[in-house]
Design an enzyme around this catalytic site. Structure first.
Site, PDB file in Angstrom:
ATOM      1  N   GLU A 272      35.758  50.664  39.512  1.00 17.86           N
ATOM      2  CA  GLU A 272      36.314  51.661  40.645  1.00 17.86           C
ATOM      3  C   GLU A 272      37.728  51.822  40.781  1.00 17.86           C
ATOM      4  O   GLU A 272      38.413  50.662  41.125  1.00 17.86           O
ATOM      5  CB  GLU A 272      35.667  51.149  41.713  1.00 17.86           C
ATOM      6  CG  GLU A 272      35.222  52.189  42.910  1.00 17.86           C
ATOM      7  CD  GLU A 272      36.559  52.431  43.709  1.00 17.86           C
ATOM      8  OE1 GLU A 272      37.196  53.180  43.326  1.00 17.86           O
ATOM      9  OE2 GLU A 272      36.606  51.724  44.683  1.00 17.86           O
TER      10      GLU A 272
ATOM     11  N   CYS B   8      41.677  54.243  47.985  1.00 22.64           N
ATOM     12  CA  CYS B   8      41.533  55.006  46.585  1.00 22.64           C
ATOM     13  C   CYS B   8      41.209  56.440  46.668  1.00 22.64           C
ATOM     14  O   CYS B   8      41.421  57.165  46.044  1.00 22.64           O
ATOM     15  CB  CYS B   8      40.694  54.156  45.775  1.00 22.64           C
ATOM     16  SG  CYS B   8      38.991  53.702  46.546  1.00 22.64           S
TER      17      CYS B   8
HETATM   18  P1  NAD Z   1      48.023  45.562  40.441  1.00 20.92           P
HETATM   19  O1  NAD Z   1      47.548  46.685  39.677  1.00 20.92           O
HETATM   20  O2  NAD Z   1      48.866  44.541  40.007  1.00 20.92           O
HETATM   21  O3  NAD Z   1      46.322  44.980  41.057  1.00 20.92           O
HETATM   22  C1  NAD Z   1      45.724  45.689  41.581  1.00 20.92           C
HETATM   23  C2  NAD Z   1      44.380  44.756  41.803  1.00 20.92           C
HETATM   24  O4  NAD Z   1      44.028  44.263  40.373  1.00 20.92           O
HETATM   25  C3  NAD Z   1      44.688  43.476  42.647  1.00 20.92           C
HETATM   26  O5  NAD Z   1      43.794  43.127  43.516  1.00 20.92           O
HETATM   27  C4  NAD Z   1      44.941  42.313  41.602  1.00 20.92           C
HETATM   28  O6  NAD Z   1      44.692  40.919  42.134  1.00 20.92           O
HETATM   29  C5  NAD Z   1      44.199  42.869  40.517  1.00 20.92           C
HETATM   30  N1  NAD Z   1      44.666  42.452  39.108  1.00 20.92           N
HETATM   31  C6  NAD Z   1      45.866  42.578  38.479  1.00 20.92           C
HETATM   32  N2  NAD Z   1      45.773  42.388  37.391  1.00 20.92           N
HETATM   33  C7  NAD Z   1      44.504  41.701  37.022  1.00 20.92           C
HETATM   34  C8  NAD Z   1      43.949  41.048  36.034  1.00 20.92           C
HETATM   35  N3  NAD Z   1      44.510  41.017  34.765  1.00 20.92           N
HETATM   36  N4  NAD Z   1      42.763  40.622  35.904  1.00 20.92           N
HETATM   37  C9  NAD Z   1      41.942  40.805  37.106  1.00 20.92           C
HETATM   38  N5  NAD Z   1      42.656  41.369  38.295  1.00 20.92           N
HETATM   39  C10 NAD Z   1      43.743  41.605  38.378  1.00 20.92           C
HETATM   40  O7  NAD Z   1      48.822  46.309  41.651  1.00 20.92           O
HETATM   41  P2  NAD Z   1      48.765  46.136  43.234  1.00 20.92           P
HETATM   42  O8  NAD Z   1      50.203  45.998  43.784  1.00 20.92           O
HETATM   43  O9  NAD Z   1      48.111  44.720  43.970  1.00 20.92           O
HETATM   44  O10 NAD Z   1      48.038  47.163  43.643  1.00 20.92           O
HETATM   45  C11 NAD Z   1      48.905  48.661  43.623  1.00 20.92           C
HETATM   46  C12 NAD Z   1      47.884  49.559  42.572  1.00 20.92           C
HETATM   47  O11 NAD Z   1      46.451  48.980  42.609  1.00 20.92           O
HETATM   48  C13 NAD Z   1      47.839  50.833  43.731  1.00 20.92           C
HETATM   49  O12 NAD Z   1      48.761  51.708  43.219  1.00 20.92           O
HETATM   50  C14 NAD Z   1      46.669  51.105  43.211  1.00 20.92           C
HETATM   51  O13 NAD Z   1      46.553  52.154  42.126  1.00 20.92           O
HETATM   52  C15 NAD Z   1      45.593  50.104  42.800  1.00 20.92           C
HETATM   53  N6  NAD Z   1      44.625  49.837  43.690  1.00 20.92           N
HETATM   54  C16 NAD Z   1      43.434  50.426  43.740  1.00 20.92           C
HETATM   55  C17 NAD Z   1      42.695  50.042  44.581  1.00 20.92           C
HETATM   56  C18 NAD Z   1      41.484  50.718  44.828  1.00 20.92           C
HETATM   57  O14 NAD Z   1      40.791  50.746  45.897  1.00 20.92           O
HETATM   58  N7  NAD Z   1      40.806  51.437  43.766  1.00 20.92           N
HETATM   59  C19 NAD Z   1      42.999  48.811  45.465  1.00 20.92           C
HETATM   60  C20 NAD Z   1      44.082  48.152  45.427  1.00 20.92           C
HETATM   61  C21 NAD Z   1      45.042  48.380  44.515  1.00 20.92           C
END
Ligand code: NAD
Length: 491
Positions: free
Chosen positions: A263, A297
């Site tokens: 998702e 999202c």
């Molecule tokens: P990010 O891309 O670093 O992280 C997004 C999420 O993924 C976080 O919960 C993080 O802990 C997890 N994550 C990151 N790298 C991972 C890995 N290698 N293995 C497992 N989990 C990992 O960015 P962020 O600054 O935390 O969030 C920003 C972006 O993430 C937003 O711009 C948005 O696009 C996306 N996001 C989407 C949702 C959603 O509901 N679909 C929720 C939160 C963030």
């Protein structure tokens, strides 16, 4: 925005817990004692600590998940249902204090946090029921007497990775579907908002879910996913987060042939036709855009408005957005809280500056607010074009872009321009136009003339770069079930 003194008064009455891991039925610190600080986004000050798991903790969680699976899969669906329903009731009873914890770590207004918890309890109830209906089927044989049975079995221990925007709801969809199917699960919950998801797990533990069935860990997300996904104990990966990370994790899961639900991000179009009830469309879309400060999202981002009503929509939408009361989520007057972390503030500033430098008009907002904390004003911009980053990247914050269109096909073209396809919205009084746009948009979900997404009993998921699989409706539990075919010639 609350002053530091008011902020202190608002949070003084609440004690933020030291958040622990949950492994093999016990609440525990990390074996090596490591912790991370948790920061209140409304003040920027630390509020507490969360345990930080290393590989040794993960090994214990994996062994427990393996044992827990053997216990849980043999429990009847009816008994699992009773435990899950009891957990939902505990959550409902504790909604008030858990909501305050969520606001302290995530920032959203307490009323939104309470709504999230109420919806989590409904999700648990729905999946608990659905587990009792994980029926198989019998196929007529080619040879008289043969019994051809197709039966559902749980896939096995699940690894779930969830983000900080809905600290409880992102966990509960995965947890409830996995448990209802008979799987055990290790949840890697968000380090930035750890206390409220821990309270969700506590409700299940206190309801009587056996040891090992649910594991809860925090730590370095990349280290944990690199370790858990290939691990032979884990049979399924489920992830909510950014498209970039989702693609990496799906590739790793593919390499190890693990089942996957993804998702991911979105860039939702909201298409407003000239015949729409404009006042109503504006009111609903402002509420939806700035809920959880836009860190959703399915948040509408591109507002495609038909030319004859564009100016009026822009004026009404900007005015209503500028009137939103931004402040500490614990203050009942606040309609929008701070952004959850400083990365989002930096992203908002960069996206607005980029758009403004390329000719965008800022109708309202575009600035940080207050002396402390991650406050950013509700922002509305127009005169945007495809060269601007915000027209390519998911803003994931309180930023709306307004774009005029001439005909339905132009709106559909713009809606489908990006690789995302999660949520879409449309407003029109014409049912024919409503169906035409619903058919034309490449999207996992579309809500027309109202906001009707994300209920437990209906599909929730995306297409294209927004991921695959669904986290709602009857299909959601099938993501945690294998179908086994048994052909028996009774002797
Ligand atoms: P990010 O891309 O670093 O992280 C997004 C999420 O993924 C976080 O919960 C993080 O802990 C997890 N994550 C990151 N790298 C991972 C890995 N290698 N293995 C497992 N989990 C990992 O960015 P962020 O600054 O935390 O969030 C920003 C972006 O993430 C937003 O711009 C948005 O696009 C996306 N996001 C989407 C949702 C959603 O509901 N679909 C929720 C939160 C963030």
């Amino acid at each position: 925005v609350a002053t530091p003194d008011e902020e202190f008064a608002l949070s003084a009455a609440i004690e933020y817990p030291k958040v622990q891991l949950h492994i093999d039925g016990r609440w525990t610190d990390a074996l090596d004692g490591r912790t991370l600080a948790v920061v209140n986004p409304a003040s920027g000050a630390p509020v507490g600590q969360v345990a930080y798991a290393s590989k040794a903790d993960l090994d214990l969680a994996l062994a427990a998940a393996s044992r827990g699976f053997e216990v849980w899969r043999k429990m009847s669906a009816f008994d699992r249902y009773k435990l899950m329903r009891a957990a939902a009731e505990l959550l409902r009873k504790r909604a008030e204090p858990i909501a305050r914890l969520m606001t302290m770590e995530q920032g959203k207004p307490a009323v939104e946090a309470k709504g999230e918890i109420a919806s989590a309890a409904d999700i648990i109830d729905w999946f608990a029921e659905e587990g009792r209906r994980a029926n198989g089927w019998i196929t007529p044989p080619r040879v008289y007497g043969v019994q051809q049975l197709s039966v559902r079995e749980p896939v096995g221990p699940v690894a779930a990775f969830t983000p900080w925007n809905f600290p409880i709801n992102q966990v509960v969809r995965k947890l409830s579907a996995a448990l209802a199917a008979g799987c055990s699960i290790i949840v890697k919950a968000p380090e930035e908002t750890p206390a409220s998801p821990a309270e969700l797990i506590r409700a299940f533990v206190e309801a009587g879910v056996p040891a090992g069935v649910i594991g809860l860990v925090y730590g370095n997300p990349a280290e944990i996913s690199d370790y858990l996904i290939p691990h032979p104990v884990i049979r399924k990966l489920t992830f909510t987060g950014s498209t970039a990370v989702g693609k990496q994790l799906a590739a790793l899961a593919g390499k190890h042939m693990k089942r996957v639900t993804m998702e991911l991000g979105g860039h939702a179009p909201a298409i407003v036709f000239a015949d729409a009830n404009l006042e109503d469309a504006v009111a609903q879309l402002v509420r939806m855009k700035f809920r959880n400060a836009g860190q959703v999202c399915i948040s509408p981002t591109r507002f495609l408005v038909q030319e004859p009503v564009f100016e009026e929509f822009a004026a009404r939408f900007s005015k209503m957005s500028s009137e939103i009361n931004v402040g500490n989520g614990l203050d009942p007057k606040s309609q929008m809280g701070p952004l959850a972390n400083t990365r989002r503030v930096a992203a908002m500033k960069a996206l607005v500056a980029d758009a403004a430098s390329k000719g965008a008009t800022v109708h309202t907002g575009g600035e940080t607010m207050g002396a402390a904390g991650n406050f950013f004003s509700p922002t509305v911009i127009s005169n945007v074009n495809e060269d601007m980053r915000v027209q390519q990247e998911e803003p994931f914050g309180p930023l709306a872009t307004l774009i005029p269109f001439r005909e339905l096909k132009d709106a559909a073209h713009e809606a489908n321009r990006l690789p995302y396809g999660l949520a879409s919205y449309a407003f029109t009084r014409s049912n024919q136009q409503a169906l035409s746009i619903a058919n034309a948009v490449e999207t996992g979900m579309i809500s027309i003339n109202h906001i009707g997404l994300a209920l437990p009993e209906v599909p929730f998921g995306g297409v294209k770069d927004s991921g695959y699989g669904t986290e709602g409706g009857p299909e959601a539990i099938h993501a945690y079930l294998n179908t086994k075919f048994i052909s028996l010639l009774p002797l």
